[in-house]
Design a protein around this motif. Structure first.
Motif, short mmCIF file in Angstrom:
data_model
loop_
_atom_site.label_atom_id
_atom_site.label_comp_id
_atom_site.label_asym_id
_atom_site.label_seq_id
_atom_site.Cartn_x
_atom_site.Cartn_y
_atom_site.Cartn_z
N ASP A 64 0.83 -1.21 0.00
CA ASP A 64 0.00 0.00 0.00
C ASP A 64 0.86 1.26 0.00
O ASP A 64 0.56 2.22 -0.71
N GLU A 65 1.91 1.25 0.80
CA GLU A 65 2.81 2.40 0.85
C GLU A 65 3.48 2.62 -0.51
O GLU A 65 3.58 3.75 -1.00
N LEU A 67 2.29 1.69 -3.38
CA LEU A 67 1.24 2.16 -4.29
C LEU A 67 1.04 3.67 -4.14
O LEU A 67 0.97 4.40 -5.14
N ARG A 68 0.94 4.13 -2.91
CA ARG A 68 0.74 5.57 -2.68
C ARG A 68 1.92 6.38 -3.24
O ARG A 68 1.73 7.41 -3.89
N THR A 69 3.12 5.91 -3.01
CA THR A 69 4.31 6.61 -3.49
C THR A 69 4.32 6.66 -5.01
O THR A 69 4.56 7.73 -5.61
N GLU A 71 1.81 6.24 -7.10
CA GLU A 71 0.69 7.03 -7.63
C GLU A 71 0.98 8.53 -7.52
O GLU A 71 0.66 9.30 -8.43
N ALA A 72 1.61 8.93 -6.43
CA ALA A 72 1.98 10.34 -6.28
C ALA A 72 3.01 10.74 -7.33
O ALA A 72 2.92 11.81 -7.95
N SER A 75 1.33 10.91 -10.72
CA SER A 75 0.53 12.13 -10.81
C SER A 75 1.40 13.35 -11.08
O SER A 75 1.07 14.21 -11.90
N ARG A 103 -0.88 -3.38 -7.77
CA ARG A 103 -2.33 -3.57 -7.55
C ARG A 103 -2.68 -5.06 -7.58
O ARG A 103 -3.47 -5.53 -6.77
N ASN A 106 -1.41 -6.56 -4.43
CA ASN A 106 -2.28 -6.12 -3.35
C ASN A 106 -3.56 -6.95 -3.30
O ASN A 106 -3.97 -7.43 -2.24
#
Length: 118
Positions: A64-65, A67-69, A71-72, A75, A103, A106
């Motif tokens: 999850d971490e 993924l967030r990194t 995705e940021a 973006s 994903r 995950n």
């Protein structure tokens, strides 16, 4: 003589009761051993499932971490994308591949945790 006969019958009856009680005791001892074995197996399975779920939950948090990194970062690259800059487009494509892989991982971990709990 009648008294001896009566005592003999009582003794035989008691001997039969003792044999029945011994057989019942033996059956209960075997059943207890079987239940202990089943209980130990269930405890081992619960421990294994807890271990699997715990490791998976930890791994899931890491994914999850990531993924967030990613995705940021993706973006940010999308906002920087100017026209057809090949470097940025290549990096964006790579990030999209990494995101898809994470994903999928995950989803697999969530499924594993769900199966371990149920």
């Amino acid at each position: 003589m009648a008294e001896n006969y009566e005592l003999s019958n009582q003794r035989a009856g008691r001997a039969g009761e003792i044999r029945a009680l011994a057989a019942e005791r033996s059956r209960l001892v075997q059943e207890n051993a079987s239940l202990r074995s089943a209980n130990a197996a269930m405890r081992a399975q619960v421990t294994q499932l807890q271990s699997r779920a715990g490791v998976s939950a930890s791994t899931l948090n890491q994914v999850d971490e990531q993924l967030r990194t990613l995705e940021a970062e993706r973006s940010e690259l999308e906002t920087l994308l100017l026209g057809d800059d090949p470097t940025i487009n290549q990096r964006l494509a790579e990030l999209n591949r990494q995101l898809d892989n994470l994903r999928q991982r995950n989803r697999a971990l969530v499924r594993l945790i769900s199966e371990a709990g149920g």
